[in-house]
Motif scaffolding. Structure first.
Motif, PDB file in Angstrom:
ATOM      1  N   LYS A  71       0.814  -1.215   0.000  1.00 21.96           N
ATOM      2  CA  LYS A  71       0.000   0.000   0.000  1.00 21.96           C
ATOM      3  C   LYS A  71       0.851   1.271   0.000  1.00 21.96           C
ATOM      4  N   ASN A  72       2.088   1.168   0.447  1.00 24.88           N
ATOM      5  CA  ASN A  72       2.971   2.337   0.491  1.00 24.88           C
ATOM      6  C   ASN A  72       4.417   1.874   0.435  1.00 24.88           C
ATOM      7  N   CYS A  73       5.329   2.838   0.325  1.00 21.81           N
ATOM      8  CA  CYS A  73       6.759   2.524   0.254  1.00 21.81           C
ATOM      9  C   CYS A  73       7.560   3.724   0.737  1.00 21.81           C
ATOM     10  N   THR A  74       8.751   3.459   1.255  1.00 21.99           N
ATOM     11  CA  THR A  74       9.617   4.511   1.799  1.00 21.99           C
ATOM     12  C   THR A  74      10.582   4.990   0.733  1.00 21.99           C
ATOM     13  N   CYS A  75      10.703   6.293   0.602  1.00 23.63           N
ATOM     14  CA  CYS A  75      11.618   6.880  -0.379  1.00 23.63           C
ATOM     15  C   CYS A  75      13.054   6.578   0.027  1.00 23.63           C
ATOM     16  N   PRO A  76      13.896   6.080  -0.889  1.00 26.32           N
ATOM     17  CA  PRO A  76      15.286   5.764  -0.526  1.00 26.32           C
ATOM     18  C   PRO A  76      16.155   6.985  -0.308  1.00 26.32           C
ATOM     19  N   LYS A  77      15.688   8.174  -0.727  1.00 26.62           N
ATOM     20  CA  LYS A  77      16.494   9.384  -0.596  1.00 26.62           C
ATOM     21  C   LYS A  77      16.192  10.138   0.682  1.00 26.62           C
ATOM     22  N   CYS A  78      14.921  10.479   0.899  1.00 23.61           N
ATOM     23  CA  CYS A  78      14.556  11.318   2.045  1.00 23.61           C
ATOM     24  C   CYS A  78      13.918  10.527   3.177  1.00 23.61           C
ATOM     25  N   GLY A  79      13.504   9.287   2.940  1.00 28.60           N
ATOM     26  CA  GLY A  79      12.912   8.474   3.992  1.00 28.60           C
ATOM     27  C   GLY A  79      11.443   8.731   4.241  1.00 28.60           C
ATOM     28  N   ILE A  80      10.772   9.532   3.404  1.00 29.69           N
ATOM     29  CA  ILE A  80       9.348   9.817   3.568  1.00 29.69           C
ATOM     30  C   ILE A  80       8.525   8.635   3.040  1.00 29.69           C
TER      31      ILE A  80
END
Length: 288
Positions: free
Chosen positions: A38-47
């Motif tokens: 349903k969602n995923c964490t950005c590898p750059k900023c962690g959002i």
């Protein structure tokens, strides 16, 4: 009586991946899967982002099953980062760390390859993997190890370190190694031994108070420039080496290199020794 058994592969994969179809040949197993995250964490900023951008099929290599190459065909989602200040616009999901962001194999497959390479060698690891129907070359193993090394957190050290040079390739390329004296573990490997990279490292670690080193002037100048208050100590190995070199030079200067033995030395020794007397002598009066 023969018992019919079935192996449920779904239990070996994350719940976010749903197995849709399985096909196999004499050498390969193909598993078609759909992502249900349903969602995923950005590898750059962690959002954490829930804004889906699109879907595409990823082909990934997994650990072999019963000696057969296993390929996953995953219908994965692309997400758009919700952080307007982030430089990454879209990124692919990782399914709780089971898949890498841009990897062509599962993380558990990469873990196995890295462990095998550390215990053998990159080329040896490649040959063993090929015998297991795990397709990877020696160069790919090197790239995988390098990538994982760069992702590691920078090692922290105490206030006392040891600095020395070493050869990547003897008489051609050299580097500098920094070791934490408290744990005796390497904390940094730098390019070159001219002191330039050592200055950059010391500028970021000004908590260092004591440095053990060899007697190279480049290291001494770098430490004195960046950490003028740090104590510099000559390490024990080089102290012993310098002592042995001084003793050797002293002995060579005192003792002649060549000790000459006269040619008639052996003949004079034979004449000086009396002959043994035995019963076969005719003139026994000369004996005793």
């Amino acid at each position: 009586m023969r018992i019919k058994t079935e192996l449920e592969l779904q239990s070996f994969y994350p719940s976010e991946l749903e197995v849709a179809n399985i096909s196999h040949t004499d050498t390969e197993i193909h598993i078609k899967m759909f992502a249900r995250s349903k969602n995923c964490t950005c590898p750059k900023c962690g959002i954490v982002s829930a804004n889906r951008h699109g879907t595409y099929e990823r082909k990934l290599q997994d650990l072999p099953i019963l000696g057969k190459s296993t390929w996953l065909f995953v219908n994965a989602y692309e997400y758009q980062c919700d952080n307007p200040d982030c430089s990454i616009t879209t990124f692919v999901e990782t399914v709780n760390g089971f898949l890498g962001y841009y990897s062509r194999m599962t993380d558990r497959c990469a873990d196995f390859i890295c462990t095998l390479a550390m215990e053998t060698s990159c080329e040896g690891c490649s040959r063993i993997c090929r015998s297991m129907n795990l397709k990877i070359s020696g160069d790919s193993v090197i790239r995988l190890l390098t990538k994982r090394f760069k992702l590691q957190e920078e090692a922290k050290c105490g206030s006392t370190i040891g600095v020395d040079d070493f050869a990547f390739k003897k008489r051609h390329t050299y580097g500098t190694i920094i070791v934490d004296e408290a744990t005796h573990t390497p904390v940094a490997i730098l390019d070159g031994r001219d002191g330039r990279t050592l200055k950059e490292w010391l500028a970021q670690n000004k908590h260092v108070k004591t440095v053990t080193r060899d007697r190279a002037s480049a290291y001494a100048a770098a430490i004195q420039e960046i950490l003028p208050d740090a104590m510099q100590v000559a390490d024990r190995f080089h102290l012993h080496q310098n002592l042995l070199e001084a003793i050797k030079n002293t002995v060579n200067a005192t003792v002649p290199v060549d000790v000459k033995i006269p040619e008639d030395y052996g003949r004079e020794q034979q004449q000086a020794e009396p002959e043994e007397c035995d019963g076969s002598k005719k003139n026994l009066g000369q004996c005793g």
